[in-house]
Design a protein around this motif. Structure first.
Motif, PDB file in Angstrom:
ATOM      1  N   GLN A  72       0.838  -1.188   0.000  1.00  0.00           N
ATOM      2  CA  GLN A  72       0.000   0.000   0.000  1.00  0.00           C
ATOM      3  C   GLN A  72       0.874   1.239   0.000  1.00  0.00           C
ATOM      4  O   GLN A  72       1.900   1.291   0.681  1.00  0.00           O
ATOM      5  N   PHE A  73       0.454   2.234  -0.771  1.00  0.00           N
ATOM      6  CA  PHE A  73       1.185   3.509  -0.789  1.00  0.00           C
ATOM      7  C   PHE A  73       1.150   4.131   0.598  1.00  0.00           C
ATOM      8  O   PHE A  73       0.100   4.192   1.243  1.00  0.00           O
ATOM      9  N   LEU A  74       2.311   4.603   1.060  1.00  0.00           N
ATOM     10  CA  LEU A  74       2.401   5.235   2.372  1.00  0.00           C
ATOM     11  C   LEU A  74       2.530   6.751   2.266  1.00  0.00           C
ATOM     12  O   LEU A  74       1.673   7.485   2.747  1.00  0.00           O
ATOM     13  N   LEU A  75       3.593   7.227   1.615  1.00  0.00           N
ATOM     14  CA  LEU A  75       3.778   8.663   1.437  1.00  0.00           C
ATOM     15  C   LEU A  75       4.879   8.940   0.426  1.00  0.00           C
ATOM     16  O   LEU A  75       5.651   8.043   0.065  1.00  0.00           O
ATOM     17  N   SER A  76       4.944  10.199  -0.031  1.00  0.00           N
ATOM     18  CA  SER A  76       5.997  10.677  -0.927  1.00  0.00           C
ATOM     19  C   SER A  76       6.814  11.716  -0.178  1.00  0.00           C
ATOM     20  O   SER A  76       6.265  12.519   0.585  1.00  0.00           O
ATOM     21  N   CYS A  77       8.127  11.711  -0.406  1.00  0.00           N
ATOM     22  CA  CYS A  77       9.017  12.634   0.297  1.00  0.00           C
ATOM     23  C   CYS A  77       9.912  13.369  -0.702  1.00  0.00           C
ATOM     24  O   CYS A  77      10.490  12.754  -1.593  1.00  0.00           O
ATOM     25  N   ALA A  78      10.003  14.668  -0.504  1.00  0.00           N
ATOM     26  CA  ALA A  78      10.893  15.481  -1.330  1.00  0.00           C
ATOM     27  C   ALA A  78      12.253  15.660  -0.658  1.00  0.00           C
ATOM     28  O   ALA A  78      13.220  16.074  -1.296  1.00  0.00           O
ATOM     29  N   ARG A  79      12.322  15.328   0.645  1.00  0.00           N
ATOM     30  CA  ARG A  79      13.561  15.430   1.417  1.00  0.00           C
ATOM     31  C   ARG A  79      13.648  14.245   2.360  1.00  0.00           C
ATOM     32  O   ARG A  79      12.628  13.723   2.820  1.00  0.00           O
ATOM     33  N   THR A  80      14.857  13.841   2.697  1.00  0.00           N
ATOM     34  CA  THR A  80      15.032  12.701   3.587  1.00  0.00           C
ATOM     35  C   THR A  80      14.486  12.993   4.985  1.00  0.00           C
ATOM     36  O   THR A  80      14.113  12.071   5.713  1.00  0.00           O
ATOM     37  N   ALA A  81      14.426  14.275   5.362  1.00  0.00           N
ATOM     38  CA  ALA A  81      13.899  14.650   6.678  1.00  0.00           C
ATOM     39  C   ALA A  81      12.424  14.295   6.818  1.00  0.00           C
ATOM     40  O   ALA A  81      11.897  14.218   7.936  1.00  0.00           O
ATOM     41  N   GLN A  82      11.751  14.085   5.683  1.00  0.00           N
ATOM     42  CA  GLN A  82      10.328  13.756   5.708  1.00  0.00           C
ATOM     43  C   GLN A  82      10.070  12.257   5.849  1.00  0.00           C
ATOM     44  O   GLN A  82       8.925  11.834   6.000  1.00  0.00           O
ATOM     45  N   LEU A  83      11.115  11.460   5.835  1.00  0.00           N
ATOM     46  CA  LEU A  83      10.958  10.009   5.930  1.00  0.00           C
ATOM     47  C   LEU A  83      10.506   9.595   7.330  1.00  0.00           C
ATOM     48  O   LEU A  83      10.777  10.307   8.311  1.00  0.00           O
ATOM     49  N   PRO A  84       9.824   8.468   7.468  1.00  0.00           N
ATOM     50  CA  PRO A  84       9.362   8.012   8.784  1.00  0.00           C
ATOM     51  C   PRO A  84      10.520   7.826   9.751  1.00  0.00           C
ATOM     52  O   PRO A  84      11.594   7.337   9.377  1.00  0.00           O
ATOM     53  N   ASP A  85      10.298   8.218  10.980  1.00  0.00           N
ATOM     54  CA  ASP A  85      11.312   8.085  12.022  1.00  0.00           C
ATOM     55  C   ASP A  85      11.042   6.803  12.813  1.00  0.00           C
ATOM     56  O   ASP A  85      10.473   6.826  13.892  1.00  0.00           O
ATOM     57  N   ASP A  86      11.426   5.692  12.243  1.00  0.00           N
ATOM     58  CA  ASP A  86      11.241   4.396  12.887  1.00  0.00           C
ATOM     59  C   ASP A  86      12.348   3.462  12.420  1.00  0.00           C
ATOM     60  O   ASP A  86      13.311   3.901  11.801  1.00  0.00           O
ATOM     61  N   ARG A  87      12.200   2.187  12.720  1.00  0.00           N
ATOM     62  CA  ARG A  87      13.248   1.231  12.360  1.00  0.00           C
ATOM     63  C   ARG A  87      12.789   0.224  11.313  1.00  0.00           C
ATOM     64  O   ARG A  87      13.452  -0.798  11.103  1.00  0.00           O
ATOM     65  N   ALA A  88      11.683   0.474  10.656  1.00  0.00           N
ATOM     66  CA  ALA A  88      11.174  -0.459   9.656  1.00  0.00           C
ATOM     67  C   ALA A  88      12.188  -0.619   8.515  1.00  0.00           C
ATOM     68  O   ALA A  88      12.651   0.373   7.957  1.00  0.00           O
ATOM     69  N   PRO A  89      12.555  -1.842   8.164  1.00  0.00           N
ATOM     70  CA  PRO A  89      13.526  -2.059   7.085  1.00  0.00           C
ATOM     71  C   PRO A  89      12.980  -1.616   5.730  1.00  0.00           C
ATOM     72  O   PRO A  89      11.781  -1.764   5.460  1.00  0.00           O
ATOM     73  N   GLU A  90      13.857  -1.071   4.907  1.00  0.00           N
ATOM     74  CA  GLU A  90      13.454  -0.561   3.597  1.00  0.00           C
ATOM     75  C   GLU A  90      14.330  -1.149   2.493  1.00  0.00           C
ATOM     76  O   GLU A  90      15.538  -1.318   2.670  1.00  0.00           O
ATOM     77  N   ILE A  91      13.690  -1.439   1.370  1.00  0.00           N
ATOM     78  CA  ILE A  91      14.395  -1.886   0.168  1.00  0.00           C
ATOM     79  C   ILE A  91      14.188  -0.834  -0.908  1.00  0.00           C
ATOM     80  O   ILE A  91      13.051  -0.497  -1.237  1.00  0.00           O
ATOM     81  N   ALA A  92      15.271  -0.289  -1.429  1.00  0.00           N
ATOM     82  CA  ALA A  92      15.190   0.762  -2.435  1.00  0.00           C
ATOM     83  C   ALA A  92      15.129   0.174  -3.838  1.00  0.00           C
ATOM     84  O   ALA A  92      15.805  -0.812  -4.143  1.00  0.00           O
ATOM     85  N   PHE A  93      14.308   0.785  -4.686  1.00  0.00           N
ATOM     86  CA  PHE A  93      14.256   0.450  -6.103  1.00  0.00           C
ATOM     87  C   PHE A  93      14.874   1.612  -6.866  1.00  0.00           C
ATOM     88  O   PHE A  93      14.350   2.726  -6.847  1.00  0.00           O
ATOM     89  N   ALA A  94      15.998   1.358  -7.511  1.00  0.00           N
ATOM     90  CA  ALA A  94      16.723   2.399  -8.221  1.00  0.00           C
ATOM     91  C   ALA A  94      16.915   2.000  -9.673  1.00  0.00           C
ATOM     92  O   ALA A  94      16.938   0.817 -10.007  1.00  0.00           O
ATOM     93  N   GLY A  95      17.069   2.999 -10.537  1.00  0.00           N
ATOM     94  CA  GLY A  95      17.302   2.689 -11.942  1.00  0.00           C
ATOM     95  C   GLY A  95      17.255   3.924 -12.805  1.00  0.00           C
ATOM     96  O   GLY A  95      16.718   4.962 -12.414  1.00  0.00           O
ATOM     97  N   ARG A  96      17.828   3.801 -13.965  1.00  0.00           N
ATOM     98  CA  ARG A  96      17.831   4.900 -14.918  1.00  0.00           C
ATOM     99  C   ARG A  96      16.408   5.172 -15.396  1.00  0.00           C
ATOM    100  O   ARG A  96      15.575   4.266 -15.462  1.00  0.00           O
ATOM    101  N   SER A  97      16.130   6.423 -15.717  1.00  0.00           N
ATOM    102  CA  SER A  97      14.808   6.779 -16.217  1.00  0.00           C
ATOM    103  C   SER A  97      14.420   5.903 -17.401  1.00  0.00           C
ATOM    104  O   SER A  97      15.213   5.682 -18.318  1.00  0.00           O
ATOM    105  N   ASN A  98      13.212   5.366 -17.346  1.00  0.00           N
ATOM    106  CA  ASN A  98      12.645   4.554 -18.426  1.00  0.00           C
ATOM    107  C   ASN A  98      13.265   3.165 -18.547  1.00  0.00           C
ATOM    108  O   ASN A  98      13.141   2.505 -19.573  1.00  0.00           O
ATOM    109  N   ALA A  99      13.914   2.691 -17.473  1.00  0.00           N
ATOM    110  CA  ALA A  99      14.494   1.344 -17.500  1.00  0.00           C
ATOM    111  C   ALA A  99      13.462   0.282 -17.132  1.00  0.00           C
ATOM    112  O   ALA A  99      13.749  -0.909 -17.226  1.00  0.00           O
ATOM    113  N   GLY A 100      12.277   0.720 -16.699  1.00  0.00           N
ATOM    114  CA  GLY A 100      11.234  -0.231 -16.333  1.00  0.00           C
ATOM    115  C   GLY A 100      11.099  -0.420 -14.837  1.00  0.00           C
ATOM    116  O   GLY A 100      10.588  -1.448 -14.383  1.00  0.00           O
ATOM    117  N   LYS A 101      11.531   0.578 -14.070  1.00  0.00           N
ATOM    118  CA  LYS A 101      11.523   0.463 -12.608  1.00  0.00           C
ATOM    119  C   LYS A 101      10.112   0.349 -12.047  1.00  0.00           C
ATOM    120  O   LYS A 101       9.821  -0.539 -11.243  1.00  0.00           O
TER     121      LYS A 101
END
Length: 208
Positions: free
Chosen positions: A10-39
């Motif tokens: 489920q969508f949680l939130l969008s952040c424009a700065r890292t300071a806006q990220l949740p302040d907890d210990r929940a593990p996160e997996i990042a999805f990274a990639g070049r624009s239009n690579a199919g991310k």
């Protein structure tokens, strides 16, 4: 039929700065990639949801850190890097945002690096690998759009990228073929992420 714990994403939130990220210990997996690579397509396929992450033929559509709650933690859709039909200043801001997240986010436990199989290991991809290596983060590279190449060509590209990773001495980095269209590599990729989050097909923590 094998359960897909990410179907509950489920969508949680969008952040424009890292300071806006949740302040907890929940593990996160990042999805990274070049624009239009199919991310976004890969993220949607893994979660079994067509509209979870926005899919656009216009490179650079994702401009923020988009967080999705899943059993065991969160998936974080990073802005696509590289070419985008936006001003250079905006692209630089995205780069700073990606760098700040990758370099400082304590919740980050691994990254999925999305690479178009026809254009793998760009300068931006290797920078992402460098960031991850500096923090000893595991990376799972998905060579997307594998259906665009024949079996032999796809296999050769896979072997070439695997060799390049070996030459970089990054043992915690793995590479696999993937296609959100044909579903090639879909189940193994899910298993990989479930392993990172320590959850089973039912979304419950695996026994220690």
């Amino acid at each position: 039929m094998t359960q897909n714990p990410f179907a509950r994403a489920q969508f949680l939130l969008s952040c424009a700065r890292t300071a806006q990220l949740p302040d907890d210990r929940a593990p996160e997996i990042a999805f990274a990639g070049r624009s239009n690579a199919g991310k976004s397509s890969a993220l949607n396929a893994l979660c079994g949801q067509k509209q979870l992450a926005r899919v656009s033929k216009t490179p650079g559509r994702t401009q923020l850190l988009n967080l999705f709650e899943v059993p065991g933690g969160r998936l974080v859709d990073l802005p696509g890097y590289g070419y985008a039909q936006v001003p250079g200043e905006v692209r630089r801001d995205w780069g700073k945002l990606i760098g700040a997240y990758m370099e400082t986010r304590d919740n980050l436990i691994g990254a999925v690096l999305i690479m178009d199989i026809r254009h793998p290991l760009t300068d931006f991809d290797t920078q992402m690998l460098d960031w991850s290596a500096s923090r000893r983060l595991p990376v799972h590279c998905l060579l997307t759009k594998a259906d665009k190449l024949g079996y032999g060509a796809a296999k050769n590209t896979l072997l070439q990228v695997q060799q390049a990773i070996t030459d970089r001495d990054q043992p915690e980095t793995t590479v696999a073929l993937f296609s959100s269209t044909s579903r090639q590599g879909l189940d193994p990729a899910r298993q990989h992420l479930m392993g990172w989050l320590g959850i089973g097909p039912d979304g419950q923590p695996l026994a220690a």
